[in-house]
Design a protein around this motif. Sequence first.
Motif, short mmCIF file in Angstrom:
data_model
loop_
_atom_site.label_atom_id
_atom_site.label_comp_id
_atom_site.label_asym_id
_atom_site.label_seq_id
_atom_site.Cartn_x
_atom_site.Cartn_y
_atom_site.Cartn_z
N PHE A 118 -9.34 -1.37 5.21
CA PHE A 118 -8.51 -1.05 4.04
C PHE A 118 -7.24 -0.30 4.43
CE2 PHE A 118 -11.74 -2.70 1.48
CZ PHE A 118 -11.45 -2.56 0.13
N THR B 240 -16.14 2.32 3.74
CA THR B 240 -15.07 3.27 3.99
C THR B 240 -13.72 2.57 3.91
OG1 THR B 240 -15.22 2.94 6.39
CG2 THR B 240 -16.52 4.74 5.45
N PHE B 241 -12.69 3.35 3.58
CA PHE B 241 -11.35 2.82 3.40
C PHE B 241 -10.43 3.07 4.59
CE2 PHE B 241 -12.76 4.09 -0.97
CZ PHE B 241 -12.99 2.80 -1.44
N SER C 44 -3.24 3.70 -2.65
CA SER C 44 -3.27 2.77 -1.52
C SER C 44 -4.56 1.95 -1.52
CB SER C 44 -3.12 3.53 -0.20
OG SER C 44 -4.20 4.42 0.01
N ILE C 45 -5.68 2.57 -1.88
CA ILE C 45 -6.95 1.84 -1.95
C ILE C 45 -6.88 0.77 -3.03
CG2 ILE C 45 -9.41 2.02 -2.47
CD1 ILE C 45 -9.23 4.95 -1.41
N ASP C 46 -6.33 1.13 -4.18
CA ASP C 46 -6.23 0.17 -5.28
C ASP C 46 -5.38 -1.04 -4.88
OD1 ASP C 46 -6.82 -0.26 -8.21
OD2 ASP C 46 -4.64 -0.40 -8.25
N SER D 278 0.97 4.01 -3.01
CA SER D 278 0.72 5.41 -2.70
C SER D 278 1.85 6.30 -3.22
CB SER D 278 0.58 5.57 -1.18
OG SER D 278 0.31 6.90 -0.83
N LEU E 258 0.83 -1.21 0.00
CA LEU E 258 0.00 0.00 0.00
C LEU E 258 0.86 1.25 0.00
CD1 LEU E 258 -2.14 -2.18 0.91
CD2 LEU E 258 -3.26 -0.32 2.16
N LEU F 220 -16.93 7.35 -5.54
CA LEU F 220 -16.02 7.69 -4.44
C LEU F 220 -16.48 8.95 -3.72
CD1 LEU F 220 -12.62 7.13 -6.28
CD2 LEU F 220 -13.52 5.75 -4.39
N SER G 84 -6.56 2.79 4.79
CA SER G 84 -6.25 4.02 4.08
C SER G 84 -7.19 5.15 4.49
CB SER G 84 -6.32 3.77 2.57
OG SER G 84 -5.93 4.92 1.85
#
Length: 393
Positions: free
Chosen positions: A247, A242-243, A284-286, A69, A65, A111, A249
Amino acid sequence: MNYDLNHCNNLDFIAKELQEREKNNNLRQLNSIHPQDAVTIIKNGKTLINFSSNDYLGLSKHPDLILASQNYTQQYGVGSTASRLVTGTYDIHRKLEEKLAKICGKESALLLNTGFQANMTILPSLVDQKSLVLCDRLVHNSILQGIFLSNARWKRYQHNDLRHLERLLKKAVLQGYNRILIVTETVFSMEGDCSDVDSLIQLSQQYNTLLYLDDAHALGIMGEKGMGLTAHKSGIDISLGTFGKAFGSFGAFITTSKLIRDYLINCCPGFIYTTALPPSVIGSIDAAIEMIPSLDQERKYLLEQVNYVQNKLKNLGYQVLGSTSPIIPVVIGKEEKAVKLSNFLEENGIFVTAIRPPTVPKNTSRLRLVLSSKHQQEHINYLINLLQNYHEH
């Protein structure tokens, strides 16, 4: 902490409020920490095991992540520079939304910048003063704020009591509202228990309502491939994720129909008038989405530890609510008692925040234990031993 009421003038209401909160052990203050890894922090120069973070899978410190990023920042810059409808929609935003929709089994995704912002701004876009909102008694404050801003009529059903919800629905359909909206969380942030999603869908369809489910605390750790309790289920008009929790992030998203997505792009102020998520966050989410479906073993370990901790604490005589998630509320009662126990744990190397009114009802102050898949058995046993020693003395 002393607040001088003699020189506050028109701000004396602020000083009085702060004094009252301090008197009742409800005054909140910011405490800086430095995270070392997924489950340890440094506070005031002391290393503590962290049992308060929502980083359920420890991804906030995962090198993949962090690298993603950095790569997105290098390629796209540090900011998105504008709102989505101006120049803030990069190809990475669009591709991420497409990926989220696909992995959640939904028609489309959108998003948003935070879960609080999403709840607070989407709900007023869906209902108005001629509408009725029915919500669980224990929904998150962000949902309540959204309801208040909508000017809709609203009623709360007893916590997770769908028979009560149906009684309210039977009355409501006869009262001429232009629309009825059911809104609740799938995993409750202060109780750790879950809604019956399938029954909520059935009731929504039976009484022809809109259904809005906040799936923030389930995303990443529950459901098919860890994509939450609403993934791959039809009959939900809007699901929020939510991330900033599993997640690791930041940010939020909804899954919904293309029709509702297009409507919100045009009619939701919190989407229209805010700067888009920055590239570093999108990266980072991806990376997290690529990883989370493969973390079945981590999810299994995490939920096994939840059962282990709950059973241990119940046997010690603590009042533990019936959680089925990594959130384990240990109800202490009085505010000062919860703070005292929290301080004891911190003195002995464990960080657990005491949750007090108005976040929870009066006389239900609690320790909100939160487990991560990165907590080792020795961390958990040390916590239990400390709670046992405290309870016995």
